[in-house]
Design a protein around this motif. Sequence first.
Motif, PDB file in Angstrom:
ATOM      1  N   ALA A 157     -10.427   1.794  -3.211  1.00 12.39           N
ATOM      2  CA  ALA A 157      -9.223   1.613  -4.054  1.00 12.39           C
ATOM      3  C   ALA A 157      -9.515   0.235  -4.571  1.00 12.39           C
ATOM      4  O   ALA A 157      -8.903  -0.014  -5.696  1.00 12.39           O
ATOM      5  N   GLU A 158      -9.880  -0.641  -3.920  1.00  8.98           N
ATOM      6  CA  GLU A 158     -10.155  -1.960  -4.207  1.00  8.98           C
ATOM      7  C   GLU A 158     -10.598  -2.135  -5.447  1.00  8.98           C
ATOM      8  O   GLU A 158     -10.622  -2.976  -6.379  1.00  8.98           O
ATOM      9  N   SER A 159     -11.874  -1.540  -5.332  1.00  8.58           N
ATOM     10  CA  SER A 159     -12.877  -1.744  -6.483  1.00  8.58           C
ATOM     11  C   SER A 159     -12.149  -0.883  -7.743  1.00  8.58           C
ATOM     12  O   SER A 159     -12.445  -1.334  -8.974  1.00  8.58           O
ATOM     13  N   VAL A 160     -11.311   0.349  -7.554  1.00  5.82           N
ATOM     14  CA  VAL A 160     -10.796   0.930  -8.850  1.00  5.82           C
ATOM     15  C   VAL A 160      -9.451   0.079  -9.134  1.00  5.82           C
ATOM     16  O   VAL A 160      -9.406   0.073 -10.440  1.00  5.82           O
ATOM     17  N   ILE A 161      -8.708  -0.509  -8.333  1.00  9.33           N
ATOM     18  CA  ILE A 161      -7.464  -1.028  -8.759  1.00  9.33           C
ATOM     19  C   ILE A 161      -7.787  -2.441  -9.031  1.00  9.33           C
ATOM     20  O   ILE A 161      -6.750  -3.163  -9.529  1.00  9.33           O
ATOM     21  N   LYS A 162      -8.864  -3.015  -8.554  1.00 12.18           N
ATOM     22  CA  LYS A 162      -8.849  -4.484  -8.933  1.00 12.18           C
ATOM     23  C   LYS A 162      -8.575  -4.889 -10.445  1.00 12.18           C
ATOM     24  O   LYS A 162      -8.042  -5.981 -10.246  1.00 12.18           O
ATOM     25  N   LEU A 193      -4.409  -4.623 -10.100  1.00 10.40           N
ATOM     26  CA  LEU A 193      -3.623  -5.212  -9.264  1.00 10.40           C
ATOM     27  C   LEU A 193      -4.111  -6.635  -9.157  1.00 10.40           C
ATOM     28  O   LEU A 193      -5.383  -6.574  -8.941  1.00 10.40           O
ATOM     29  N   SER A 194      -3.502  -7.542  -9.302  1.00  9.04           N
ATOM     30  CA  SER A 194      -3.917  -8.651  -9.146  1.00  9.04           C
ATOM     31  C   SER A 194      -3.931  -9.518  -7.749  1.00  9.04           C
ATOM     32  O   SER A 194      -4.807 -10.203  -7.369  1.00  9.04           O
ATOM     33  N   GLN A 226      -2.378  -4.444  -3.111  1.00 11.32           N
ATOM     34  CA  GLN A 226      -3.238  -3.335  -2.931  1.00 11.32           C
ATOM     35  C   GLN A 226      -3.230  -2.550  -1.653  1.00 11.32           C
ATOM     36  O   GLN A 226      -3.118  -1.526  -1.369  1.00 11.32           O
ATOM     37  N   LEU A 227      -2.920  -3.409  -0.583  1.00  6.58           N
ATOM     38  CA  LEU A 227      -2.688  -3.007   0.796  1.00  6.58           C
ATOM     39  C   LEU A 227      -1.481  -2.233   0.913  1.00  6.58           C
ATOM     40  O   LEU A 227      -1.620  -1.073   1.679  1.00  6.58           O
ATOM     41  N   GLU A 228      -0.524  -2.666   0.253  1.00  6.32           N
ATOM     42  CA  GLU A 228       0.656  -1.675   0.355  1.00  6.32           C
ATOM     43  C   GLU A 228       0.596  -0.192  -0.228  1.00  6.32           C
ATOM     44  O   GLU A 228       0.911   0.563   0.274  1.00  6.32           O
ATOM     45  N   VAL A 258      -2.385   1.210  -0.666  1.00 11.88           N
ATOM     46  CA  VAL A 258      -3.344   2.156   0.225  1.00 11.88           C
ATOM     47  C   VAL A 258      -2.514   2.680   1.529  1.00 11.88           C
ATOM     48  O   VAL A 258      -2.657   3.718   1.812  1.00 11.88           O
ATOM     49  N   GLU A 259      -1.597   1.801   2.134  1.00 11.80           N
ATOM     50  CA  GLU A 259      -0.995   2.526   2.923  1.00 11.80           C
ATOM     51  C   GLU A 259      -0.019   3.739   2.789  1.00 11.80           C
ATOM     52  O   GLU A 259       0.138   4.492   3.442  1.00 11.80           O
ATOM     53  N   ASN A 260       0.658   3.152   1.678  1.00 11.16           N
ATOM     54  CA  ASN A 260       1.390   4.328   1.208  1.00 11.16           C
ATOM     55  C   ASN A 260       0.820   5.931   0.847  1.00 11.16           C
ATOM     56  O   ASN A 260       1.110   6.752   1.275  1.00 11.16           O
ATOM     57  N   ILE A 261      -0.343   5.458   0.514  1.00  9.23           N
ATOM     58  CA  ILE A 261      -1.312   6.759   0.172  1.00  9.23           C
ATOM     59  C   ILE A 261      -1.461   7.468   1.575  1.00  9.23           C
ATOM     60  O   ILE A 261      -1.682   8.648   1.655  1.00  9.23           O
ATOM     61  N   LEU A 262      -2.011   6.713   2.338  1.00  8.05           N
ATOM     62  CA  LEU A 262      -2.529   7.047   3.796  1.00  8.05           C
ATOM     63  C   LEU A 262      -1.495   7.844   4.536  1.00  8.05           C
ATOM     64  O   LEU A 262      -1.608   8.753   5.231  1.00  8.05           O
ATOM     65  N   LYS A 263       0.026   7.381   4.327  1.00  7.69           N
ATOM     66  CA  LYS A 263       0.756   7.922   5.059  1.00  7.69           C
ATOM     67  C   LYS A 263       1.222   9.358   4.552  1.00  7.69           C
ATOM     68  O   LYS A 263       1.571  10.264   5.423  1.00  7.69           O
ATOM     69  N   ASP A 264       0.836   9.470   3.449  1.00  5.88           N
ATOM     70  CA  ASP A 264       0.908  10.849   2.641  1.00  5.88           C
ATOM     71  C   ASP A 264      -0.066  11.904   3.157  1.00  5.88           C
ATOM     72  O   ASP A 264      -0.006  12.864   3.186  1.00  5.88           O
ATOM     73  N   ILE A 265      -1.144  11.391   3.473  1.00 11.64           N
ATOM     74  CA  ILE A 265      -2.222  12.067   4.065  1.00 11.64           C
ATOM     75  C   ILE A 265      -2.272  12.420   5.581  1.00 11.64           C
ATOM     76  O   ILE A 265      -2.093  11.209   6.193  1.00 11.64           O
ATOM     77  N   THR A 266      -2.339  13.359   5.851  1.00  9.61           N
ATOM     78  CA  THR A 266      -2.629  13.635   7.541  1.00  9.61           C
ATOM     79  C   THR A 266      -3.779  14.168   7.787  1.00  9.61           C
ATOM     80  O   THR A 266      -4.281  15.186   7.100  1.00  9.61           O
ATOM     81  N   LEU A 267      -4.306  13.676   8.841  1.00  9.06           N
ATOM     82  CA  LEU A 267      -5.653  14.245   9.486  1.00  9.06           C
ATOM     83  C   LEU A 267      -5.561  15.204  10.647  1.00  9.06           C
ATOM     84  O   LEU A 267      -4.672  14.960  11.523  1.00  9.06           O
ATOM     85  N   ASN A 268      -6.511  16.153  10.893  1.00  7.57           N
ATOM     86  CA  ASN A 268      -6.180  17.112  11.867  1.00  7.57           C
ATOM     87  C   ASN A 268      -7.269  16.715  12.888  1.00  7.57           C
ATOM     88  O   ASN A 268      -8.117  16.177  12.981  1.00  7.57           O
TER      89      ASN A 268
END
Length: 166
Positions: free
Chosen positions: A138-143, A146-147, A152-154, A156-166
């Motif tokens: 994401a850093e390389s894509v959003i670099k 986002l300045s 950037q961290l916020e 990514v964390e929002n995206i990870l909260k939406d994804i659940t791992l089994n």
Amino acid sequence: METLLNDFSPGLFVMQIVILIILLFLMKKFAWKPILKSLDERETGIEDALKAAENARKEMQNLHADNAKLLKEARAERDAIMKSAREIQEKMISEAKEDAKEVTSKLIENAQASIQQEKQAALAEIKKSVAELSIGIAESVIKKELSNKNDQLELVENILKDITLN
């Protein structure tokens, strides 16, 4: 026999009878009593020996009965001891089985807990690795978009909260 009758003398005959009577009297006085006493003592000794033999026979019967009773008691005691030993053996075996079951169940529980902890640790590690990898991507894509790094961290964390791992 005629010579015997011719030689017969009444004086000699009376003398012989007197000597015989004196001899019988002396035998009665000195020999007859000791002989009868000896016979009585012998008869008493035989009777005592028979009584002693009868007593010994009775005592042998009593001893035999006592031996049989003691043997019966010893067998009963042996059987009781063997029964008790079998019960103790069965109790020890059942206790050992129960202890083994407890130890086994504890080992299984500990193994399951350890597996669960390892699974949680592995999942946390995977999440961390995925997060780092996602952040890197994401850093390389959003670099360019986002300045600042906090934004950037916020994101990514929002995206990870939406994804659940089994």
